[in-house]
Scaffold this active site. Structure first.
Site, PDB file in Angstrom:
ATOM      1  N   ASP A   1      51.014 -92.766  10.853  1.00 56.78           N
ATOM      2  CA  ASP A   1      49.788 -92.334  10.914  1.00 56.78           C
ATOM      3  C   ASP A   1      49.298 -93.011   9.482  1.00 56.78           C
ATOM      4  O   ASP A   1      50.030 -93.189   8.638  1.00 56.78           O
ATOM      5  CB  ASP A   1      49.544 -91.062  11.020  1.00 56.78           C
TER       6      ASP A   1
ATOM      7  N   ASP B   1      46.113 -91.859   7.105  1.00 57.15           N
ATOM      8  CA  ASP B   1      45.448 -91.003   6.152  1.00 57.15           C
ATOM      9  C   ASP B   1      46.490 -89.493   6.210  1.00 57.15           C
ATOM     10  O   ASP B   1      46.614 -89.046   7.191  1.00 57.15           O
ATOM     11  CB  ASP B   1      44.001 -90.424   6.747  1.00 57.15           C
TER      12      ASP B   1
END
Length: 191
Positions: free
Chosen positions: A11, A13
């Protein structure tokens, strides 16, 4: 036939960069301490790095596709220079409650749906069973499980959803770590 490659699905952020809510300019982008080195070590260990990121700010009209692509190009260049080259970045611009009509839809790419991971596996010849996912929210783990990714790990981030969910367990993850660097330390020691 070419053998399938193993991938580290990451991922963005909260895992690669500090989650400052709808980061869309390079000036706002700050790598999580230790993340770049961890990504370099994963590449050296034979993993293809694939970023899979929900970007609902696009559907919400907070930034444009061009702004997202500019930031992504800067991030990829910085990572490549540091020996942590990312093979591909997949993003979901959708959100059912978005304000941009074309993007305000339910889709199969917004995590927890597995669409981005499955597309990456097809386009890059990846063995999902030999791969793993690192995310900071339960939706990351759910997407990995739905796609058939071999292992999924959750890390702490400065996102409220990350911290709230991890209090009541691993959110279905194989293990939880303080950050990407701690996760990679544990993974590479276990090999």
């Amino acid at each position: 036939m070419t053998p399938l490659k193993k991938a580290a699905f990451l991922d963005r952020d909260g895992v690669i960069n500090l989650d400052r809510a709808y980061v869309h300019q390079w000036e706002e982008f700050e790598f999580v301490p230790g993340a770049v080195d961890a990504m370099r070590r994963l590449r050296e260990a034979g993993y293809v790095l694939i970023v899979v990121t929900n970007q609902s700010g696009l559907a919400r009209g907070m930034y444009t596709e061009a702004q997202f692509q500019t930031l992504t190009a800067h991030m990829r260049a910085a990572l490549k220079e540091a020996g942590a080259e990312v093979e591909a970045v997949y993003h979901c611009p959708h959100h059912p409650k978005g304000t941009v009509p074309a993007l305000a839809v339910d889709c199969d790419c917004r995590k927890p749906e597995p669409g981005m991971i499955l597309q990456a596996a097809r386009e890059h010849g990846l063995s999902l069973a030999d791969s793993f996912m690192v995310g900071d929210k339960p939706s990351d783990i759910e997407a990995a499980r739905a796609a058939g990714v071999g292992r999924a790990y959750i890390v702490q981030s400065d996102n409220a959803e990350s911290n709230a969910e991890s209090v009541d367990g691993l959110a279905g993850a194989d293990a939880a770590y303080a950050d990407l660097a701690a996760c990679v330390d544990a993974l590479l020691k276990a090999r």
